[in-house]
Design an enzyme around this catalytic site. Structure first.
Site, mmCIF file in Angstrom:
data_model
loop_
_atom_site.group_PDB
_atom_site.id
_atom_site.type_symbol
_atom_site.label_atom_id
_atom_site.label_comp_id
_atom_site.label_asym_id
_atom_site.label_seq_id
_atom_site.Cartn_x
_atom_site.Cartn_y
_atom_site.Cartn_z
ATOM 1 N N GLU A 141 -1.905 4.812 -0.714
ATOM 2 C CA GLU A 141 -1.173 5.926 -0.081
ATOM 3 C C GLU A 141 -1.379 7.242 -0.825
ATOM 4 O O GLU A 141 -1.248 8.320 -0.248
ATOM 5 C CB GLU A 141 0.317 5.584 0.030
ATOM 6 C CG GLU A 141 1.139 5.652 -1.264
ATOM 7 C CD GLU A 141 1.067 4.372 -2.118
ATOM 8 O OE1 GLU A 141 0.101 3.595 -1.953
ATOM 9 O OE2 GLU A 141 1.966 4.175 -2.961
ATOM 10 N N CYS A 151 0.346 -2.759 -4.317
ATOM 11 C CA CYS A 151 0.720 -3.024 -5.709
ATOM 12 C C CYS A 151 1.667 -4.224 -5.803
ATOM 13 O O CYS A 151 1.216 -5.357 -5.720
ATOM 14 C CB CYS A 151 1.292 -1.759 -6.349
ATOM 15 S SG CYS A 151 1.007 -1.760 -8.128
ATOM 16 N N HIS A 179 -2.699 1.947 -5.323
ATOM 17 C CA HIS A 179 -1.831 2.680 -4.392
ATOM 18 C C HIS A 179 -2.675 3.505 -3.411
ATOM 19 O O HIS A 179 -2.897 4.693 -3.647
ATOM 20 C CB HIS A 179 -0.888 3.603 -5.164
ATOM 21 C CG HIS A 179 0.189 2.869 -5.892
ATOM 22 N ND1 HIS A 179 1.387 2.537 -5.304
ATOM 23 C CD2 HIS A 179 0.233 2.361 -7.136
ATOM 24 C CE1 HIS A 179 2.137 1.868 -6.160
ATOM 25 N NE2 HIS A 179 1.456 1.745 -7.285
HETATM 26 N N1 GLN Z 1 5.767 -4.255 -11.187
HETATM 27 C C1 GLN Z 1 4.394 -4.531 -10.900
HETATM 28 C C2 GLN Z 1 3.515 -4.315 -12.119
HETATM 29 O O1 GLN Z 1 3.920 -3.658 -13.040
HETATM 30 C C3 GLN Z 1 3.913 -3.690 -9.734
HETATM 31 C C4 GLN Z 1 3.877 -2.239 -10.031
HETATM 32 C C5 GLN Z 1 3.814 -1.378 -8.795
HETATM 33 O O2 GLN Z 1 4.080 -1.848 -7.696
HETATM 34 N N2 GLN Z 1 3.501 -0.101 -8.941
HETATM 35 O O3 GLN Z 1 2.404 -4.778 -12.169
#
Ligand code: GLN
Length: 577
Positions: free
Chosen positions: A541, A400, A539
């Protein structure tokens, strides 16, 4: 009662905490649910939170641990992750309830005249809403079959102001459902003060007494303790709680929670629950043998010696609090078990990293993960971390924000766009390579401002990602983010040698990236290559499961093993797994 509800068909196991919170109600409930699921029963867990937030989306991981995201986009407590991993079952909004949700629904109904002029009260309306939700979950079951057993975990401890109405609702539920329908488990804590050197049961007795004061006689007592509880403690607990010794279970500290289901089985607890709920007839012994064989194979791997040892850095901003990255730790644990290696996670504080000191912090590592995150603190450190990994050929997995950091780093240091940034951190950036795209959100009709939950990712055939996922063309992954790769830069990135190996099936949304391996076909001379450089906007994970280790994590660990022990070892380990 919801329409079509069959009283007497569904049963409930309710796990209540005493003495203190954080004892592992979710671990007890998920382990027991797994044992019953292995017997061919349909199980449905639910976590009931006392707090007034509608969901966990706004909670700070510093204080509450990671925010877990379900396939339907529900942002919930990390305990739901324990259930999904232990049961290998996808959950939904129905498996998670907060006081805030209950009160919101009741107040909405009141405003719409739903109570026909009556006053709205804690009993029967609030307790009624709790029971209604439990019964609806029972009917939905595991999504395929209605639940034989609903596992109810009440957050906090008995006696807390916040969860009192849940406990009263559960007492009523047991009365209404009738005998053999609800099994109450009191999870308690046996203290072992170092100065005394022996286990003391008084706090546990007092804790369980509070359960009884609420009108609930527990059927099973689970005793958390650092070491196995002694017979004399078990006898005292039995005596003062009216629970026979065979239903007092020692849930002492263990190396892995995945050994608990078998420990429960050996203590005969599964049969006790079947007797309490009169479920012996529904058991499928063949199903149980097969499921248990697969699980025990994993437990054997877990417990066998691991001669190889690797170090993986996790560059985050919550590095003092491991709960904030619980699913990452679990995903790594599953892969380590399958690859027969010991993996040490080294928590690195991103706020301390710079281009100049990155080598000093990172050079001893065999691989690095940059996890997700929100807000600008630590972001420059994460970008320095990516740069180190790319240049020093250290296996890298970006998650992410770790994906976005890789995009920004590539733009700055490979493409020479020195000002490149995400508009989350620099709204005025000259090269906003990561930005918010309102149009796309309209396309996806997601409402809110966050892209949440399960989405399909189309993998590009021939890429590393495609290989890792067993050459599948589409995989489903879970998202929780606001910002995306700016589509107007995609061609330039690709021309500079970055491969977007995962994309939205229909729209120009980049969802995974990688660098080609050294010696790969079609790589122009001078373009960057890397032994393992992979990142996802999602994600991964959250989808790691003990018996189905997550492919990107498997790839990262294998690359780390290869880096440390040479080519054969990683591949052999994979073959063995
Ligand atoms: N802050 C980034 C976004 O909102 C990444 C979000 C995250 O890592 N879950 O796109």
């Amino acid at each position: 009662m919801p329409e079509g509800y069959r009283r007497g068909f569904h049963t409930y196991v309710v796990v209540l905490g005493t003495v203190m919170s954080g004892l592992g109600k979710g671990i007890f409930a998920s382990s027991m649910a797994k044992l019953l699921k292995d017997k061919g029963l349909s199980v449905a867990p639910i976590k009931m939170e006392g707090y007034l937030n509608i969901d966990s989306g706004t909670l700070n991981p510093f204080r509450h641990g990671e925010v877990f995201v379900l396939d339907d986009g529900t942002e919930c407590d990390m305990d739901l992750g324990t259930y999904e991993r232990m049961l290998d079952q996808n959950l939904s909004a129905k498996n998670f309830v907060t006081s805030g949700q209950i009160f919101r629904d009741i107040l909405d109904r009141e405003r719409h005249g739903g109570y026909l002029g009556r006053d709205v009260q804690m009993i029967p309306h609030v307790t009624g809403e709790v029971k209604r939700r439990l019964r609806e979950l029972a009917m939905q079951g595991d999504g395929k079959r209605p639940a034989d057993v609903v596992f109810v975990e009440v957050g906090g401890t008995v006696g807390d102001y916040e969860n009192g109405f849940y406990i009263e609702a559960l007492r009523q539920l047991a009365f209404e459902e009738g005998p053999d329908s609800v099994c109450f488990v009191a999870l308690t804590y046996i203290i072992e003060p170092p100065a005394l050197g022996e286990q003391k049961s008084k706090a546990a007795q007092l804790g369980v007494k509070r359960v009884m004061e609420a009108g609930i006689q527990p059927h099973i007592i689970a005793c958390r303790a650092t070491s196995p509880i002694t017979d004399s403690v078990a006898q005292k607990i039995a005596m003062f709680t009216n629970v026979p010794m065979r239903r007092v279970f020692s849930m002492h500290d263990r190396k892995s929670i995945y050994t608990i289901p078998e420990a429960m089985r050996q203590a005969g607890l599964d049969r006790e629950i079947l007797s309490i709920l009169n479920l012996h007839d529904r058991v499928d012994l063949g199903h149980e043998d097969r499921a248990r064989e697969r699980w025990m194979d994993y437990v054997r791997r877990l417990e066998s010696p691991k001669p190889k040892h690797i170090k993986i850095g996790v560059t985050g901003k919550y590095s003092t609090l491991r709960d904030a990255y619980a699913s990452i730790e679990k995903a790594v644990e599953h892969c380590s078990t399958h690859l027969a290696c010991e993996t040490e996670l080294v928590w690195i504080d991103a706020t301390e990293l710079t281009d100049d000191n990155a080598s000093a912090h990172l050079s001893g590592l065999d691989a690095v993960i940059v996890p997700g995150g929100f807000g600008s603190r630590g972001v420059e450190g994460k970008i320095s971390c990516v740069r180190h990994c790319r240049e020093k050929q250290t296996p890298y997995l970006g998650i992410c924000l770790g994906f976005q950091a890789a995009v920004v780093e590539f733009a700055r240091n490979v493409m020479g766009l020195r000002e490149a940034n995400s508009t989350e951190f620099d709204p005025e950036s000259h090269d906003p390579v990561i930005c918010e795209l309102p149009d796309q959100r309209e396309i996806e009709q997601l409402g809110g401002s966050m892209r949440l939950g399960g989405q399909d990712v189309a993998l590009t055939p021939g890429t590393l990602m495609w290989d890792l996922f067993g050459r599948k063309d589409t995989v489903r992954q879970r998202f929780r983010h606001r910002y995306e790769v700016n589509p107007s830069y995609v061609e330039r990135f690709e021309a500079a040698g970055l491969i977007f190996s995962g994309k939205h099936p229909k729209y120009p949304i980049m969802q995974a990236l990688e660098l080609p391996k050294p010696g790969a076909e079609d790589v122009e001379p001078g373009k960057p290559t890397h032994p393992f450089f992979v990142a996802g906007q999602f994600h991964p994970e959250l989808l790691g499961r003990p018996l189905r280790p997550q492919p990107m994590f498997m790839g990262l660990l294998e690359a780390a093993l290869t880096r440390k022990y040479g080519q054969a070892s990683g591949a052999q380990a994979i073959a063995k797994a």
